[in-house]
Design a protein around this motif. Structure first.
Motif, mmCIF file in Angstrom:
data_model
loop_
_atom_site.group_PDB
_atom_site.id
_atom_site.type_symbol
_atom_site.label_atom_id
_atom_site.label_comp_id
_atom_site.label_asym_id
_atom_site.label_seq_id
_atom_site.Cartn_x
_atom_site.Cartn_y
_atom_site.Cartn_z
ATOM 1 N N THR A 586 1.399 6.833 4.047
ATOM 2 C CA THR A 586 1.235 6.553 5.344
ATOM 3 C C THR A 586 0.224 7.246 5.958
ATOM 4 O OG1 THR A 586 3.695 5.986 5.480
ATOM 5 C CG2 THR A 586 2.326 6.714 7.541
ATOM 6 N N ILE A 587 -0.087 8.773 5.448
ATOM 7 C CA ILE A 587 -1.063 9.450 5.733
ATOM 8 C C ILE A 587 -2.553 8.777 5.658
ATOM 9 C CG2 ILE A 587 -2.299 11.661 5.620
ATOM 10 C CD1 ILE A 587 0.430 13.004 5.604
ATOM 11 N N VAL A 588 -2.760 8.298 4.172
ATOM 12 C CA VAL A 588 -3.861 7.783 3.801
ATOM 13 C C VAL A 588 -4.332 6.692 4.572
ATOM 14 C CG1 VAL A 588 -5.032 6.687 1.562
ATOM 15 C CG2 VAL A 588 -3.424 8.897 1.379
ATOM 16 N N HIS A 589 -3.020 5.835 4.662
ATOM 17 C CA HIS A 589 -3.282 4.426 5.597
ATOM 18 C C HIS A 589 -3.823 4.799 6.756
ATOM 19 C CE1 HIS A 589 -2.005 0.918 7.987
ATOM 20 N NE2 HIS A 589 -2.585 0.677 6.922
ATOM 21 N N ALA A 590 -3.453 5.961 7.336
ATOM 22 C CA ALA A 590 -3.666 6.070 8.816
ATOM 23 C C ALA A 590 -5.209 6.524 8.954
ATOM 24 C CB ALA A 590 -3.028 7.252 9.263
ATOM 25 N N ILE A 591 -5.507 7.417 7.922
ATOM 26 C CA ILE A 591 -6.917 7.960 8.055
ATOM 27 C C ILE A 591 -7.807 6.712 7.662
ATOM 28 C CG2 ILE A 591 -8.648 9.253 6.589
ATOM 29 C CD1 ILE A 591 -6.241 11.282 5.914
ATOM 30 N N ALA A 592 -7.588 5.866 6.668
ATOM 31 C CA ALA A 592 -8.346 4.821 6.570
ATOM 32 C C ALA A 592 -8.559 3.982 7.535
ATOM 33 C CB ALA A 592 -7.849 3.951 5.128
ATOM 34 N N HIS A 593 -7.476 3.691 8.349
ATOM 35 C CA HIS A 593 -7.281 2.844 9.608
ATOM 36 C C HIS A 593 -8.306 3.337 10.654
ATOM 37 C CE1 HIS A 593 -5.872 -0.013 12.630
ATOM 38 N NE2 HIS A 593 -5.744 1.084 13.220
ATOM 39 N N ILE A 594 -8.410 4.646 10.748
ATOM 40 C CA ILE A 594 -8.916 5.539 11.776
ATOM 41 C C ILE A 594 -10.510 5.464 11.472
ATOM 42 C CG2 ILE A 594 -9.856 7.765 12.801
ATOM 43 C CD1 ILE A 594 -6.878 8.706 12.600
ATOM 44 N N ALA A 595 -10.837 5.707 10.003
ATOM 45 C CA ALA A 595 -12.357 5.512 9.714
ATOM 46 C C ALA A 595 -12.840 3.847 9.930
ATOM 47 C CB ALA A 595 -12.268 5.703 8.200
ATOM 48 N N ASP A 596 -11.938 2.933 9.585
ATOM 49 C CA ASP A 596 -12.314 1.470 9.952
ATOM 50 C C ASP A 596 -12.632 1.168 11.233
ATOM 51 O OD1 ASP A 596 -12.966 -1.178 8.734
ATOM 52 O OD2 ASP A 596 -10.962 -1.595 9.683
ATOM 53 N N SER A 597 -11.660 1.848 11.991
ATOM 54 C CA SER A 597 -11.801 1.536 13.439
ATOM 55 C C SER A 597 -12.914 1.986 14.066
ATOM 56 C CB SER A 597 -10.701 2.388 14.366
ATOM 57 O OG SER A 597 -9.218 1.572 13.893
ATOM 58 N N PHE A 598 -13.455 3.136 13.608
ATOM 59 C CA PHE A 598 -14.765 3.715 14.107
ATOM 60 C C PHE A 598 -16.109 3.268 13.217
ATOM 61 C CE2 PHE A 598 -11.728 6.948 15.846
ATOM 62 C CZ PHE A 598 -12.417 7.182 17.185
ATOM 63 N N GLY A 599 -15.705 2.273 12.330
ATOM 64 C CA GLY A 599 -17.015 1.851 11.724
ATOM 65 C C GLY A 599 -17.410 2.917 10.530
ATOM 66 N N MET A 600 -16.405 3.734 10.115
ATOM 67 C CA MET A 600 -16.694 4.494 9.053
ATOM 68 C C MET A 600 -16.384 4.084 7.731
ATOM 69 S SD MET A 600 -15.337 8.082 10.971
ATOM 70 C CE MET A 600 -16.030 8.354 12.789
ATOM 71 N N LYS A 601 -16.877 4.676 6.534
ATOM 72 C CA LYS A 601 -16.168 4.756 5.376
ATOM 73 C C LYS A 601 -15.130 5.725 5.056
ATOM 74 C CE LYS A 601 -20.008 1.837 3.343
ATOM 75 N NZ LYS A 601 -20.961 2.065 2.338
ATOM 76 N N THR A 602 -14.344 5.369 4.022
ATOM 77 C CA THR A 602 -13.392 6.375 3.624
ATOM 78 C C THR A 602 -13.457 6.655 1.955
ATOM 79 O OG1 THR A 602 -11.808 5.392 5.025
ATOM 80 C CG2 THR A 602 -10.582 7.117 3.491
ATOM 81 N N VAL A 603 -13.649 8.139 1.806
ATOM 82 C CA VAL A 603 -13.583 8.330 0.396
ATOM 83 C C VAL A 603 -12.308 9.417 -0.115
ATOM 84 C CG1 VAL A 603 -14.991 10.058 -1.114
ATOM 85 C CG2 VAL A 603 -16.006 9.088 0.903
ATOM 86 N N ALA A 604 -11.601 8.490 -1.152
ATOM 87 C CA ALA A 604 -10.541 9.458 -1.596
ATOM 88 C C ALA A 604 -10.906 10.287 -2.651
ATOM 89 C CB ALA A 604 -9.612 8.130 -2.133
ATOM 90 N N GLU A 605 -10.655 11.605 -2.435
ATOM 91 C CA GLU A 605 -10.938 12.413 -3.202
ATOM 92 C C GLU A 605 -9.617 12.593 -4.482
ATOM 93 O OE1 GLU A 605 -13.796 15.981 -1.831
ATOM 94 O OE2 GLU A 605 -11.919 15.923 -0.621
ATOM 95 N N GLY A 606 -9.997 13.153 -5.488
ATOM 96 C CA GLY A 606 -8.847 13.670 -6.510
ATOM 97 C C GLY A 606 -8.068 12.467 -7.081
ATOM 98 N N VAL A 607 -8.990 11.376 -7.397
ATOM 99 C CA VAL A 607 -8.455 10.302 -8.128
ATOM 100 C C VAL A 607 -8.628 10.421 -9.536
ATOM 101 C CG1 VAL A 607 -8.744 7.540 -8.430
ATOM 102 C CG2 VAL A 607 -9.478 8.868 -6.331
ATOM 103 N N GLU A 608 -7.444 10.469 -10.157
ATOM 104 C CA GLU A 608 -7.196 10.749 -11.675
ATOM 105 C C GLU A 608 -6.539 9.851 -12.646
ATOM 106 O OE1 GLU A 608 -5.683 14.573 -12.366
ATOM 107 O OE2 GLU A 608 -7.278 15.707 -11.032
ATOM 108 N N GLU A 609 -5.899 8.623 -12.030
ATOM 109 C CA GLU A 609 -5.265 7.546 -12.759
ATOM 110 C C GLU A 609 -5.907 6.196 -12.279
ATOM 111 O OE1 GLU A 609 -0.927 8.050 -12.518
ATOM 112 O OE2 GLU A 609 -1.168 9.896 -11.429
ATOM 113 N N ASP A 610 -5.713 5.452 -13.083
ATOM 114 C CA ASP A 610 -6.331 4.096 -12.947
ATOM 115 C C ASP A 610 -5.332 3.185 -11.923
ATOM 116 O OD1 ASP A 610 -8.526 3.812 -14.577
ATOM 117 O OD2 ASP A 610 -7.360 3.397 -16.333
ATOM 118 N N LEU A 611 -3.978 3.613 -11.816
ATOM 119 C CA LEU A 611 -3.045 3.072 -11.314
ATOM 120 C C LEU A 611 -3.281 3.413 -9.690
ATOM 121 C CD1 LEU A 611 0.253 4.225 -13.062
ATOM 122 C CD2 LEU A 611 -0.969 1.922 -13.141
ATOM 123 N N LEU A 612 -4.236 4.351 -9.242
ATOM 124 C CA LEU A 612 -4.558 4.451 -7.851
ATOM 125 C C LEU A 612 -5.497 3.513 -7.294
ATOM 126 C CD1 LEU A 612 -4.611 8.626 -7.928
ATOM 127 C CD2 LEU A 612 -2.814 7.013 -6.898
#
Length: 656
Positions: A586-612
């Motif tokens: 839910t937190i990740v979704h909220a951050i992405a939504h905020i970024a999208d609302s402001f016309g920004m991009k979202t960078v996900a750090e710490g991606v270590e699995e294909d499933l993500l």
């Protein structure tokens, strides 16, 4: 806590403060008098032996022998004075000197010619000597004794009783008129008064000097605000209390380091006067808390206090718990109730002969540990704290040399477009490889660099090298890649970040739009007004702004639009738990939504699995960064990764 200064009479002050001078002068005076009286005794003895009793009155001949006996006992009395002086009994030695000489001179006056003889002339000298070397009571007694002897001699002459050595051929005039006798008495009285006045005035001066010295000593050794001993006095007390006191089983020597939590906030809220009130109240509480332990409570500067005490080992925990509770009680500052807490470092001194500076440093380390673990508590010192401190000192000492010796290198971790899978840029991460091959983790040296100021030239170097490497990528055909660098608050505080970026981009031959600056939320919010214009200047140059670890700080949304931020980087903690925790999702979704609302991009750090990958796409995250694609790698390895499109998971790496 006010100083208590000694009160004493001026005469007592004179004789007390003059003791060193009396000790210095008394011995030569005694020796001179002994030699003089021995010479007089030997001369008189020879004269008496060579005298013909038949040619002089019998009483005169007897007087000569009596005079020799008087001189002999005078010499004996002076020798007793020397003995007392050698035993360091200065007062007794002075009394023997003055009483012996007084009695000797008076006795010789009775046996050696009465008023008309030389001994009478010595009376004023005896009075002055008594004043300078003796004490008020002795001077008064000797003066009265001399005056009484003069009156008695006058009465004896008036009654016709002549001195023993008077002969018909003696030329001395032995009779005095009453007015002449009174005149002699007045001379002695005036002599007594003058000496007494000198002693009194000089004593008053010495008293004032002594009181001024005590005040200066108090000022030099005590804190002006609280009246507690200061650091200098604390160090002296340490030597007395710890260094020379023997260790006893079941007893502990403790040095406590107390620091007020968040004292800067108190000064900010109430001003320095309010801060002084808080310091005085804390000092009073500490003094009261340890009063029954005969402890020494000192303020060594700022909001820091040192307590030194000697107590039973099995009572320490209970005692410290009670003190922390007393310190946390509410206090009134400017009629407002304030809750102030303190952190305490506890050093249990085991080693004999330890130094104050060493034990103070260890207690300071323990206090800092107490602050880092939550404040309002106490922590004991242990060796691991010392080892870590020594390691930090070594790292701090080597940082400046590392910049000069070109020991830093940049590693790059690629950022991936989650939709296309292409590398679109990289984050520059600094590494320290010492000349001996030892690798220092940035987690170890970055916090130290921020404290000692070397972070500023270090960041300048990172920007310079990142621009140079980015230009190499562009020349190799990857002209759309950007490079991201982390900029700490210390560099922003310098105020010349825009100039540095402009200069380095120009020197490397890249456009500023290919440089991205990463900031944390705390840097922006704590220095918002100060850095807003500076960040606007670099935005006008085309430099991108990214907020690192968004969601872990204040998450104040107002600055996002005000500073024209381009990217929000989601902390790796939320990303790694995306599949395990609905809350983190839910937190990740909220951050992405905020970024999208402001016309920004979202960078996900710490991606270590294909499933993500798919969940991140569904949550509308645009960019990924993590070990799934690559660890942070050297620039040449990164360029190889660009050319081959391969993973670099097998490449060696230093922990980020």
């Amino acid at each position: 806590m006010k100083p208590a200064f000694t009160r004493r009479s001026s005469k007592a002050a004179y004789f007390t403060e003059s003791k060193p001078i009396i000790r210095k002068r008394l011995r030569p005076v005694l020796y001179v008098l002994i030699v003089a009286f021995i010479a007089a005794f030997m001369t008189g003895l020879l004269v008496t032996i060579n005298s013909d009793p038949a040619l002089m009155p019998r009483m005169a001949y007897l007087a000569q022998w009596m005079n020799n006996v008087i001189l002999f006992f005078t010499i004996a009395g002076l020798c007793v004075g020397v003995y007392q002086l050698n035993r360091e009994r200065y007062r007794e030695s002075t009394n023997w000197l003055l009483n012996t000489c007084s009695v000797s001179i008076i006795a010789q006056a009775f046996t050696n010619g009465g008023i008309g003889e030389a001994p009478i002339i010595i009376y004023p000298l005896i009075i002055m000597t008594a004043g300078f070397f003796g004490n008020p009571e002795l001077m008064r007694n000797i003066t009265r004794m001399c005056m009484v002897s003069l009156v008695v001699l006058y009465l004896l002459t008036v009654m016709g009783i002549e001195p023993l050595d008077i002969s018909p051929d003696d030329p001395s005039v032995i009779h005095l008129r009453l007015d002449q006798m009174i005149y002699c008495l007045l001379i002695m009285e005036v002599c007594f008064r003058i000496v007494n006045m000198f002693v009194d005035d000089h004593g008053s001066i010495l008293t004032r000097l002594k009181n001024d010295q005590e005040k200066l000593d108090f000022i030099a050794n005590h804190d002006k605000l609280t009246g507690l001993p200061n650091r200098h006095s604390c160090e002296a007390h340490f030597d007395q209390l710890f260094q020379y006191s023997p260790a006893v089983p079941g007893m502990s020597h403790l040095l406590l380091f107390v620091d007020i939590d968040n004292f800067k906030n108190i000064n900010t809220r109430f001003g320095h006067n309010g801060g002084d009130q808080a310091l005085s109240k804390v000092a009073s509480r500490l003094d009261d808390a340890f009063r029954d332990d005969n402890a020494i409570v000192s303020r060594i500067g700022g909001d820091e206090f040192i307590i030194m005490l000697y107590m039973k080992s099995d009572q320490i925990e209970r005692r410290l718990d009670l003190v922390m509770k007393q310190l946390a009680e509410p206090m009134t500052i400017f009629e407002q109730t304030e809750y102030i807490t303190c952190s305490m470092g506890v050093m249990d001194i085991k080693k004999e002969g330890s130094s104050f500076k060493e034990e103070y440093r260890k207690a300071d380390l323990a206090m800092n540990r107490a602050k880092k673990t939550g404040k309002n508590r106490y922590c004991y010192f242990n060796q691991s704290l010392n080892d870590k401190a020594l390691k930090n000192i070594e790292i701090g000492a080597g940082l400046h040399e590392a910049i000069k010796n070109d020991e830093f290198v940049l590693y790059y971790q690629p950022q991936i477009d989650l939709n296309s899978g292409d590398i679109i840029g990289a984050e520059a991460l600094i590494r320290w490889v010492k000349r001996d091959g030892q690798i220092i983790s940035p987690a170890d040296f970055i916090p130290i660099a921020e404290k000692n100021g070397s972070i500023v030239p270090m960041t300048h170097w990172v920007i310079q090298q990142a621009c140079i490497d980015c230009a190499r990528w562009h020349r190799a055909g990857h002209s759309d890649l950007f490079v991201s660098v982390n900029v700490p608050s210390t560099v922003l505080a310098e105020g010349n970040l825009a100039e540095i970026i402009r200069t380095e981009c120009s020197a490397a031959g890249i456009e500023p739009c290919y440089l991205e600056v990463e900031l944390t939320e705390s840097v922006i919010l704590e220095n918002g007004d100060h850095i807003q214009q500076q960040l606007q200047d670099i935005r006008d140059m085309g430099v991108s702004l990214a907020i690192d670890d968004f969601g872990t700080g204040y998450s104040n949304l107002s600055y996002l639009s005000r500073l024209n931020v381009q990217k929000l980087k989601v902390d790796q903690y939320f990303v790694m738990n995306l599949l395990k925790s609905n809350q983190d999702r839910t937190i990740v979704h909220a951050i992405a939504h905020i970024a999208d609302s402001f016309g920004m991009k979202t960078v996900a750090e710490g991606v270590e699995e294909d499933l993500l990958i798919e969940p991140l796409r569904e949550l509308r995250c645009n960019i990924g960064q993590g070990y799934l694609w690559s660890k942070p790698i050297p620039v040449l390895s990164f360029m190889g990764l660009l050319g081959q499109g391969a993973s670099s998971q097998d490449m060696p790496e230093v922990p980020a």
